[in-house]
Design an enzyme around this catalytic site. Structure first.
Site, mmCIF file in Angstrom:
data_model
loop_
_atom_site.group_PDB
_atom_site.id
_atom_site.type_symbol
_atom_site.label_atom_id
_atom_site.label_comp_id
_atom_site.label_asym_id
_atom_site.label_seq_id
_atom_site.Cartn_x
_atom_site.Cartn_y
_atom_site.Cartn_z
ATOM 1 N N GLY A 207 36.385 40.725 40.715
ATOM 2 C CA GLY A 207 37.192 41.322 39.658
ATOM 3 C C GLY A 207 37.731 40.262 38.729
ATOM 4 O O GLY A 207 37.143 39.189 38.582
ATOM 5 N N SER A 208 38.879 40.557 38.142
ATOM 6 C CA SER A 208 39.443 39.677 37.121
ATOM 7 C C SER A 208 40.118 38.455 37.742
ATOM 8 O O SER A 208 40.452 38.445 38.931
ATOM 9 C CB SER A 208 40.478 40.466 36.311
ATOM 10 O OG SER A 208 41.501 40.894 37.188
ATOM 11 N N GLY A 212 42.273 38.222 41.165
ATOM 12 C CA GLY A 212 41.937 37.208 42.174
ATOM 13 C C GLY A 212 43.168 36.402 42.575
ATOM 14 O O GLY A 212 43.372 36.104 43.756
ATOM 15 N N GLU A 229 35.032 36.347 43.344
ATOM 16 C CA GLU A 229 34.011 36.387 42.286
ATOM 17 C C GLU A 229 34.673 36.964 41.050
ATOM 18 O O GLU A 229 34.867 38.173 40.952
ATOM 19 C CB GLU A 229 32.824 37.222 42.761
ATOM 20 C CG GLU A 229 32.201 36.609 44.007
ATOM 21 C CD GLU A 229 31.025 37.394 44.562
ATOM 22 O OE1 GLU A 229 30.480 38.237 43.848
ATOM 23 O OE2 GLU A 229 30.665 37.151 45.730
HETATM 24 P P1 NAP Z 1 40.188 44.025 38.307
HETATM 25 O O1 NAP Z 1 41.078 44.787 37.411
HETATM 26 O O2 NAP Z 1 40.641 42.677 38.747
HETATM 27 O O3 NAP Z 1 39.911 44.963 39.554
HETATM 28 C C1 NAP Z 1 38.972 44.627 40.573
HETATM 29 C C2 NAP Z 1 39.360 45.337 41.838
HETATM 30 O O4 NAP Z 1 40.562 44.759 42.339
HETATM 31 C C3 NAP Z 1 39.688 46.816 41.675
HETATM 32 O O5 NAP Z 1 39.332 47.471 42.875
HETATM 33 C C4 NAP Z 1 41.186 46.808 41.472
HETATM 34 O O6 NAP Z 1 41.790 48.021 41.821
HETATM 35 C C5 NAP Z 1 41.604 45.705 42.423
HETATM 36 N N1 NAP Z 1 42.809 44.980 42.013
HETATM 37 C C6 NAP Z 1 43.051 44.418 40.811
HETATM 38 N N2 NAP Z 1 44.260 43.804 40.828
HETATM 39 C C7 NAP Z 1 44.762 43.974 42.076
HETATM 40 C C8 NAP Z 1 45.975 43.591 42.701
HETATM 41 N N3 NAP Z 1 46.902 42.906 42.041
HETATM 42 N N4 NAP Z 1 46.179 43.942 43.981
HETATM 43 C C9 NAP Z 1 45.246 44.652 44.647
HETATM 44 N N5 NAP Z 1 44.068 45.065 44.114
HETATM 45 C C10 NAP Z 1 43.827 44.725 42.834
HETATM 46 O O7 NAP Z 1 38.742 43.825 37.671
HETATM 47 P P2 NAP Z 1 37.867 44.955 37.000
HETATM 48 O O8 NAP Z 1 38.453 45.234 35.657
HETATM 49 O O9 NAP Z 1 37.651 46.073 37.947
HETATM 50 O O10 NAP Z 1 36.466 44.213 36.837
HETATM 51 C C11 NAP Z 1 36.123 43.457 35.738
HETATM 52 C C12 NAP Z 1 36.277 41.982 36.054
HETATM 53 O O11 NAP Z 1 35.483 41.651 37.179
HETATM 54 C C13 NAP Z 1 35.776 41.088 34.944
HETATM 55 O O12 NAP Z 1 36.676 40.016 34.784
HETATM 56 C C14 NAP Z 1 34.442 40.591 35.462
HETATM 57 O O13 NAP Z 1 34.025 39.360 34.924
HETATM 58 C C15 NAP Z 1 34.719 40.479 36.922
HETATM 59 N N6 NAP Z 1 33.476 40.512 37.712
HETATM 60 C C16 NAP Z 1 33.039 39.361 38.272
HETATM 61 C C17 NAP Z 1 31.835 39.348 38.984
HETATM 62 C C18 NAP Z 1 31.303 38.072 39.582
HETATM 63 O O14 NAP Z 1 30.321 38.151 40.292
HETATM 64 N N7 NAP Z 1 31.900 36.909 39.336
HETATM 65 C C19 NAP Z 1 31.121 40.540 39.144
HETATM 66 C C20 NAP Z 1 31.592 41.699 38.554
HETATM 67 C C21 NAP Z 1 32.789 41.673 37.847
HETATM 68 P P3 NAP Z 1 42.215 49.069 40.658
HETATM 69 O O15 NAP Z 1 41.000 49.433 39.943
HETATM 70 O O16 NAP Z 1 42.799 50.181 41.434
HETATM 71 O O17 NAP Z 1 43.192 48.345 39.775
#
Ligand code: NAP
Length: 461
Positions: A207-208, A212, A229
């Site tokens: 995720g973001s 992370g 990641e």
């Molecule tokens: P995100 O907002 O960070 O969410 C990812 C996951 O984490 C979701 O299940 C989210 O739940 C949970 N989450 C987020 N903040 C949290 C916290 N403070 N406590 C507990 N759980 C938390 O990311 P996203 O918007 O879904 O995905 C897009 C991001 O992922 C982009 O930055 C992209 O570059 C990155 N990504 C990286 C890779 C890689 O391989 N490096 C692959 C795919 C995506 P909720 O949805 O319920 O908030």
């Protein structure tokens, strides 16, 4: 009771809701996973591998439901048929290497000693998945973790609320025991509390960067192993000897496919001055062919972004860059479906520089900046001028030149003449704020297991 809600980007309305588990409820799920783990790990590896593959096959049978459901949840046009190609490719590949990857490293097997390193499953693995490629990102860890003998608890993104439910449904219908692979709905606070209680033996978070950081903070002091990641701002570099048409085709696809919502999507492109004008012209023509619209319409090639708040970030970055002197080249009139909300026209910016957020921060939308460069040295400096490092895509006919430049790029993967692809035989990994750890490949299996050393002396004299 907290409800987790998915607002569909298709029409801005609530598409699905599920009650979040309490901390006690979540701990009970973890306890069930822990109880089930040893039996699961005792099964022969081949049984576990076959059960996972049956789960994958079952999910394939559910395509008629899964594909439109995905469109409703995150806007992927049904034309692309979901994520089955990558989902199957990754699952089949990890199945094919599981026996080798998990086999003991024998150091000595003599009359006097047996010395070897075996791979043991961690125990209970927690997978926190993002919405952008919700099936593919989850399977990167779920499949090898289960094959290696871990039990898995999946918490999926709110935007793709139903994906975890579908995955578990498929796997359980295929014969994976219900406590071995569970999906749970959690809010952030409970997720952090569960992690802070030391509930898991390994956590994979995709995720973001901000997400992370929260997970790393929650795990602090528990010694739980983490795979992180995170985001990217991946560059492409088109050298003077590049095949320009192939470069345009792959880099524009890499920048805009899935509405640009790909961790390894191309977000900035550096082009040698001799090819720059032609590259820009061909890129604008390429992108202008998209049909933006309702993802359930089979003619649509570019769907809405997954949420209007993600599109807002892209719009703001573009507006800021234009206010600072950038030029937007794609005519918005070609995209009447752009509604100022989640439906966003693709865009190409030139006259950009690294003082602009558009060229530094993750955009995660169908927009890309192109800059002219004079030399490899200048391109290298620009590629490395980023807080992220996931992939870099080099365009040249010269493998030596690409390898040489590749050595100096701060990145997880160096591509030559391709982009935006995850090869399951290679380690998926990043540097700097893109995170740490690595998934898929043999290394992915090693990260989902721990080494255990056996030092057995066969003679006592
Ligand atoms: P995100 O907002 O960070 O969410 C990812 C996951 O984490 C979701 O299940 C989210 O739940 C949970 N989450 C987020 N903040 C949290 C916290 N403070 N406590 C507990 N759980 C938390 O990311 P996203 O918007 O879904 O995905 C897009 C991001 O992922 C982009 O930055 C992209 O570059 C990155 N990504 C990286 C890779 C890689 O391989 N490096 C692959 C795919 C995506 P909720 O949805 O319920 O908030």
């Amino acid at each position: 009771m907290t409800m987790i809600t998915c607002i569909s980007p298709v029409n801005g309305e609530v598409y699905a809701q599920r009650p979040a588990l309490s901390l006690e409820g979540a701990k009970e799920a973890v306890a069930r996973a822990r109880m089930a783990q040893k039996d699961w790990a005792r099964r022969p590896l081949e049984d576990r591998v076959q059960l996972v593959l049956k789960g994958v096959a079952r999910l394939n049978e559910m395509a008629d439901v899964v594909v439109p459901e995905l469109a409703w949840q995150m806007g992927r046009p049904i034309k692309y048929g979901g994520e089955y190609r990558g989902f199957n490719e990754r699952s089949n590949y990890v199945a094919s290497i599981a026996a080798d990857a998990l086999s003991p490293m024998v150091v000595e097997d003599s009359a006097n000693f047996a010395r070897r390193i075996e791979r043991e499953p961690h125990g209970v693995v927690f997978v926190i998945a993002p919405w952008n490629y919700p099936y593919m990102t989850a399977i990167n860890t779920v499949a090898p973790a289960l094959m290696a003998g871990n039990t898995v608890i999946l918490k999926h993104a709110s935007q793709t609320l139903l994906v975890g439910e579908r995955l578990v449904q498929a796997f359980v219908e295929a014969g994976v025991p219900a406590d071995v692979f569970q999906n749970i709905f959690l809010d952030h606070e409970t997720t952090s509390a569960l992690i802070a209680a030391g509930s898991f033996n390994f956590i994979n978070f995709t995720g973001s960067v901000e997400g992370g950081r929260s997970i790393e903070r929650a795990a602090a002091g528990t010694f739980t192993s983490l795979g992180l990641e995170l985001g990217g701002k991946d560059p492409g570099y088109v050298m003077d000897d590049a095949d320009i048409d192939a470069a345009v085709d792959t880099l524009m696809d890499g920048a805009t496919y899935n509405s640009g919502q790909c961790c390894c999507g191309i977000e900035r492109i550096y082009v040698h001055e001799t090819l720059y004008d032609a590259f820009v012209e061909k890129s604008v023509a390429w992108v202008s062919n998209y049909k933006l619209g309702n993802p359930l319409d089979p003619e649509t090639t570019l769907g809405p972004m997954a949420n209007k708040r993600f599109a807002k970030v892209v719009r703001e970055q573009i507006a800021d860059a234009v206010a600072k002197g950038a030029k937007a080249l794609v005519d918005p009139k070609l995209f009447p479906a752009d509604d100022g909300g989640a439906y966003l026209a693709p865009q190409i910016l030139v006259d950009v520089d690294h003082s602009m957020a558009f060229m530094r921060e993750e955009t995660f939308g169908p927009a890309v900046g192109i800059m002219k460069v004079k030399s490899d040295a200048e391109a290298l400096e620009l590629m490395n001028d980023s807080p992220y490092g996931l992939t870099a895509s080099l365009w040249t006919k010269d493998v030596e030149r690409a390898s040489l430049i590749g050595r100096d790029i701060e990145t997880g993967t160096v591509f030559m003449n391709r982009a935006d692809y995850l090869d399951p035989a290679l380690c998926w990994t990043g540097v700097k704020e893109t995170g740490r750890g690595g998934s898929l490949s043999i290394i992915g299996f090693h990260n989902l297991t721990r080494p255990k050393s056996y030092h057995l002396k066969k003679v006592t004299a």
